[in-house]
Design an enzyme around this catalytic site. Structure first.
Site, PDB file in Angstrom:
ATOM      1  N   CYS A 119      43.538  43.265  39.441  1.00 28.69           N
ATOM      2  CA  CYS A 119      44.840  43.967  39.606  1.00 28.69           C
ATOM      3  C   CYS A 119      44.926  45.248  38.330  1.00 28.69           C
ATOM      4  O   CYS A 119      44.775  46.292  38.442  1.00 28.69           O
ATOM      5  CB  CYS A 119      46.136  43.212  39.657  1.00 28.69           C
ATOM      6  SG  CYS A 119      46.211  42.274  41.326  1.00 28.69           S
TER       7      CYS A 119
ATOM      8  N   ARG B  87      37.179  38.316  37.399  1.00 28.56           N
ATOM      9  CA  ARG B  87      36.957  39.605  37.557  1.00 28.56           C
ATOM     10  C   ARG B  87      37.501  40.171  36.236  1.00 28.56           C
ATOM     11  O   ARG B  87      38.643  40.070  36.116  1.00 28.56           O
ATOM     12  CB  ARG B  87      37.721  40.213  38.728  1.00 28.56           C
ATOM     13  CG  ARG B  87      36.676  39.824  39.898  1.00 28.56           C
ATOM     14  CD  ARG B  87      37.481  40.468  41.270  1.00 28.56           C
ATOM     15  NE  ARG B  87      38.495  39.484  41.575  1.00 28.56           N
ATOM     16  CZ  ARG B  87      39.380  39.790  42.651  1.00 28.56           C
ATOM     17  NH1 ARG B  87      39.099  40.584  43.504  1.00 28.56           N
ATOM     18  NH2 ARG B  87      40.249  38.832  42.751  1.00 28.56           N
TER      19      ARG B  87
ATOM     20  N   GLU C 293      52.124  43.918  47.691  1.00 28.05           N
ATOM     21  CA  GLU C 293      52.250  42.392  47.035  1.00 28.05           C
ATOM     22  C   GLU C 293      52.620  42.534  45.667  1.00 28.05           C
ATOM     23  O   GLU C 293      52.132  43.520  44.862  1.00 28.05           O
ATOM     24  CB  GLU C 293      51.218  41.535  47.471  1.00 28.05           C
ATOM     25  CG  GLU C 293      49.770  42.239  46.968  1.00 28.05           C
ATOM     26  CD  GLU C 293      49.656  41.871  45.565  1.00 28.05           C
ATOM     27  OE1 GLU C 293      50.492  41.000  45.031  1.00 28.05           O
ATOM     28  OE2 GLU C 293      48.651  42.446  45.050  1.00 28.05           O
TER      29      GLU C 293
END
Length: 442
Positions: free
Chosen positions: A266, A334, A154
């Site tokens: 990410c 995060r 993705e």
């Protein structure tokens, strides 16, 4: 098509909702019973613009369903998307336990040809491991069932994920099977009608493409932050430099904004994982290590500016923080720079009042220790967060923060001091308004 998506986190839920929007029958599976029940009632576990409408409308139409029973979901599907988490281990490598657990369960239940798709971000070679695990379970059962494993990474930006999925820059399909490639192209055809967005390649190539893409973007950010530090030392405005280099079509304007570091689920994780993968094959990734080091330093930059202005001991001082999510458009905290800044301020003796338009519930969990100690207060409004503070720190560039009422802020603040971690404000304007202003590289 009939699709099963395993995992209802950020990637899985967006993937399932967007496929169902195109008329596919999608079943999202998760082991968390409470999450599944909430989804059935239209309560989402994440904030993502546009996602709630897709989930609720397609669930009502019967195109998007939720269950904890993978074996039941598999009876109706031929495509199985693995979209579970791959959190970093202690050594920075991607933890594949959840991916391989799902692969094992698929192997336990597979009864006819199926395409197993790695949607999670996984290291090079993961598809081989998934194939081995599935085949191992089929062998245990004594059955012969054909299947293919595909890598379909993705490329979604949090805060714009639905748009990215529906109108992708590219769709990467990694496969060594013409049969699975044809199925995947059919699935993604509605997302590339104007022009062909599908890029087919080998499985390992696709796995590497995801890590390389995120690591390159992280590199651009860290490079610009390094230039910003030099700009401060040399009396240069990094914003002018950004415009000067961004106008070069070979460079472009994306990801060259100086700031207080990148975060999220990410970039930090993927850079670490690629560094680890390099080490496993005996290679030292000098650039990637520098990217990680620079980002860790950059997250401390605002605190360093505070200390340079107020001194090392911040006891008795109060600071307002605008922005807690790692970026606008999400509630994800995060690896958020705001957490680092707040930790440092409180460790130095200060108290903090913070506000975020979306991430307040998440902040209640991520910063629970500081809230319990009384060192941190979460404000109900952005201007409540600057009342009686010695300085305001802008950490996340949400739109409501871009053109605030500076006159009102000045009346509310104990001292008119702003530390701008995203270079949102005009230094000359704030100087005229009577503020002490410090940006990044300005």
């Amino acid at each position: 098509m009939h699709i099963t998506v395993i995992g209802t986190g950020y990637v899985g839920l967006v993937t399932g909702a967007c496929f169902s929007e195109m008329g596919n029958h999608v079943t999202c599976v998760d082991v968390d019973k409470a999450k599944i029940e909430n989804l059935k009632n239209g309560v989402l576990p994440i904030y993502e613009p546009g996602l709630e409408g897709l989930v609720t409308s397609n669930h009502k139409l019967g195109l998007l369903n939720f269950t904890t029973d993978l074996s039941e979901a598999m009876t109706h599907s031929d495509l199985f998307f693995i979209a579970v988490g791959t959190p970093p281990g202690e050594d920075g490598s991607a933890d594949l336990r959840y991916v391989l657990t799902v692969a094992r369960e698929i192997g336990e239940n597979l009864s006819r040809y199926g395409v197993i798709v790695d949607k999670s971000t996984v290291p090079v070679g993961t598809a081989d491991k998934v194939r081995q695990v599935v085949q191992g379970e089929l062998d245990k059962r004594g059955v012969s069932v054909e299947f293919d494993v595909v890598s379909n990474p993705e490329f979604l930006k949090e805060g714009a994920a639905v748009g990215d999925f529906m109108r992708p820059d590219r769709v990467v399909i990694g496969t060594d099977s013409p049969r699975s490639e044809a199925i995947m192209k059919t699935l993604y055809a509605p997302f590339s009608r104007i022009q062909d967005k599908i890029v087919s390649m080998g499985i390992r190539d696709a796995e590497m493409t995801k890590y390389a893409a995120n690591s390159l973007l992280a590199t651009k950010i860290s490079f610009m932050n390094e230039i910003a530090f030099m700009c401060e030392k040399l009396g240069v405005d990094v914003e002018s430099v950004r415009k000067g280099i961004g106008s070069d079509s070979r460079i472009g304007y994306s990801f060259i904004y100086a700031g207080c570091g990148y975060g999220g689920s990410c970039f930090p994780k993927d850079v670490q994982a690629l560094i680890r993968s390099a080490g496993e094959v005996g290679f030292t990734p000098l650039i990637l290590k520098a990217v990680e080091t620079r980002n860790a330093f950059q997250k401390k930059r605002l605190f360093e500016k505070v200390v340079a202005h107020f001194g090392d001991d911040l006891t008795g001082r109060r600071f307002g923080v605008w922005g807690l999510a790692f970026k606008p458009g999400t509630d994800d905290m995060r690896e958020a720079p705001a957490v680092v800044v707040i930790d440092q301020l409180i460790a130095a003796g200060a108290t903090v009042t913070a506000y975020d338009p979306v991430a307040m519930e998440e902040a209640g969990q991520s910063l629970a220790g500081h809230l319990k100690s009384g060192s941190l207060t979460l404000a109900d409004h952005q201007y409540d967060a600057v009342k009686d503070v010695d300085a305001m720190l802008l950490v996340t560039e949400w739109k409501p923060f871009r053109q605030p009422d500076f006159e009102a802020m000045k009346r509310l603040m104990a001292q008119p001091v702003i530390f701008d971690g995203r270079n949102q404000y005009n230094p000359e304007q704030l100087k005229t308004e009577g503020f002490h202003y410090e940006g990044i590289g300005r």
